[in-house]
Design an enzyme around this catalytic site. Sequence first.
Site, PDB file in Angstrom:
ATOM      1  N   SER A  70      34.001  37.508  37.322  1.00 52.11           N
ATOM      2  CA  SER A  70      34.145  36.469  36.305  1.00 52.11           C
ATOM      3  C   SER A  70      35.528  36.561  35.680  1.00 52.11           C
ATOM      4  O   SER A  70      36.123  37.644  35.599  1.00 52.11           O
ATOM      5  CB  SER A  70      33.099  36.638  35.213  1.00 52.11           C
ATOM      6  OG  SER A  70      33.391  35.782  34.124  1.00 52.11           O
ATOM      7  N   TYR A 111      29.418  41.783  28.733  1.00 50.77           N
ATOM      8  CA  TYR A 111      29.434  41.058  30.006  1.00 50.77           C
ATOM      9  C   TYR A 111      30.810  41.197  30.661  1.00 50.77           C
ATOM     10  O   TYR A 111      30.922  41.488  31.866  1.00 50.77           O
ATOM     11  CB  TYR A 111      29.111  39.582  29.745  1.00 50.77           C
ATOM     12  CG  TYR A 111      29.210  38.689  30.955  1.00 50.77           C
ATOM     13  CD1 TYR A 111      28.189  38.652  31.898  1.00 50.77           C
ATOM     14  CD2 TYR A 111      30.326  37.871  31.164  1.00 50.77           C
ATOM     15  CE1 TYR A 111      28.272  37.828  33.004  1.00 50.77           C
ATOM     16  CE2 TYR A 111      30.420  37.042  32.271  1.00 50.77           C
ATOM     17  CZ  TYR A 111      29.393  37.024  33.186  1.00 50.77           C
ATOM     18  OH  TYR A 111      29.485  36.205  34.290  1.00 50.77           O
TER      19      TYR A 111
END
Lengths: 435, 250
Positions: free
Chosen positions: B143, B156
Amino acid sequence: MRPSFQSWGRYPKAEHQVLQLEWLTDRIPQLGEGQSLLPYGLGRSYGDSCLNDGQTLLATWRLNRFIEFEAATGRLRAEAGVSLADILAIAAPRGWFLPVTPGTKHVTLGGAVANDVHGKSHHVSGSFGNHVDRFELLRSDGRRLLCSPEENPDYFAATVGGLGLTGLITWVELRLKRVPGPWIDVEELQFRGLDEFLALSRESEQTHEYIVAWVDCASKGKNLARGIFSRGNHSLSKAPWVRPKPGPRMPVDLPGFALNPLSVGLFNSLYFHKQFSPRKARTVSYEPFFYPLDAIEDWNRAYGKQGFLQWQCVVPFENARETMKEILTRISASGLASFLSVMKTMGAMPPVGMLSFPAPGVTLALDFPARHARLFPMLGELDEIVAEAGGRLYPAKDARMSGRHFRLFYPRHEEFKKYIDPAFSSSFWRRVMSA
Amino acid sequence: MPKHKLERIVIAGATSGIAREVGRLLASRGARLFLVARDPAKLDAVAADLRARGAEGVHTAVADLASTTSHEQWWPEALAALGEPDGVLVAHGILGDAERARRDASHTTEILTTNFLSVAAMLAPISTWFEQRRSGVIAVIGSVAGDRGRQSNYVYGASKGGLDIFLQGLRNRLFHAGVDVVTIKPGFVDTPMTAHLPKTPLFASAESVASGIVGAMEAGRDVVYLPFIWRWILLVLKMIPEAVFKRLKT
């Protein structure tokens, strides 16, 4: 392709809360007192039948998985958010085709059932619901009803053409049609006047699977109801087929005045004369034949920010000639020319839905920018002419017919009401049940 | 000519929004697929869809990919089903609840285990197998959030940033065996994972990201930002000095 959560005509405007469905096993969200839901597929209904202003839309576009495709028999089962384009992509290369297709392939299976859509083959194939074997209907109380002409036949009849009001269609099973290939033999013939149109229709219904006519709505006098009649059959041509590239898209809203009576009249005249010979034959792939407007993505933006209105009626054969003449005369006299006007005859196969639109007779579809103050009164007059002729209007294309007319056009609406899911509603339904 | 042919592919996290679209692209070309996911009903629905869309064969295994040992079960099954896979796509992951992860140690652990530890663990036997085969491609969905820690979702971000370092090393090692390791860094993608977020123009469709992933796997690219614009956004973001960055509300 994320939908817009407006209607295709972009009139009227509406505000929604949008909830997304992902899986067949999802439940219908429970909303508070006085709130309602409406399933929303790809938003290709023109008027307000796919809107639920101030309320919630249940987006089905991600419910788009195939469940089973039998390439030997053409039997297909798929989730309700699968589009007709998705189906063609897997079926056409294997020699199968949609049994009925409307003028765009960007509609979902659920939407095709809920509007009982029809196409150029109505005189031989009827409408979409005639080819659906069964589907599952999920009600807001959690019940899952398997619906077919044998099982829950009442819910089947209410849901086909039921405008999404009877619950959520989760999956659909239908029968595809065997075709020799992706090619269509097309013939285009000029006609002048309704008598020529009706004669060509009668003749072509016997010889051609697909018929449709484009009518020049801007001309009057001796040119009234001139147009181009197009008829086609699946071709035996074995030419190799190349998947078409995606076409251009309408990048911006055209200014509202772009489609004015002058430019529309000019376009119609040019279109009529685009073929110099009265008869032209060629073989084309199914894409431009069935979906000419899909070639321009977001073509609805050509009508500007205010959007546009569609108007489609069907009138029984016995009154068709006089009624169509009256309607076309009124339109050309009004100066509110319709950009694309389409006329065809519909056949005798009875539709299966309580609120299905198709009926034997002549159908005429028009579109107008939602701009002129005198448009609404004129369409109101056309509604009255249709009512007197024993015809009806198509809810999927409507944003303005009166409740009185709807109830007259669809005498089974009282019976239909019993099957409406108590948690479901739409802008269209609230409108035609009041006023 | 693509460097890697993607005819037999293993997809871990096959029911995720992005993986479903990758599966569809590969299925339409007639690939054979081995799908791993946790929920049997969703896995069956995805497998049936890919069969109808033209996959030559679709095999499935139900496994909890948040565990660091599930691959002991499904990786041998994948080898048995596909013979010699041409590639693996690791697509599972959770966004988690950033607010909760700030305070809740178990949620922090859950995010790190699912997104980082489980991937590092499964890639031990998988990378060794490909190293011995001396060809193939391993792609992992990371990501853009892993490029710089931000207060809004650093747990995250750390899970994906850890993955980034891990894959750099793995790429370096497998390069000498002719195996490519692709780190995919999507920005905002319109999938169920982000269903609760308001949609800005920066959101990309899962279909377009999937087509970027397939292209990157075929070409054996190293690090791919999808859509491309994120490469420049992150370049700028990474250049901001930490002394300034820590003062920003990001």
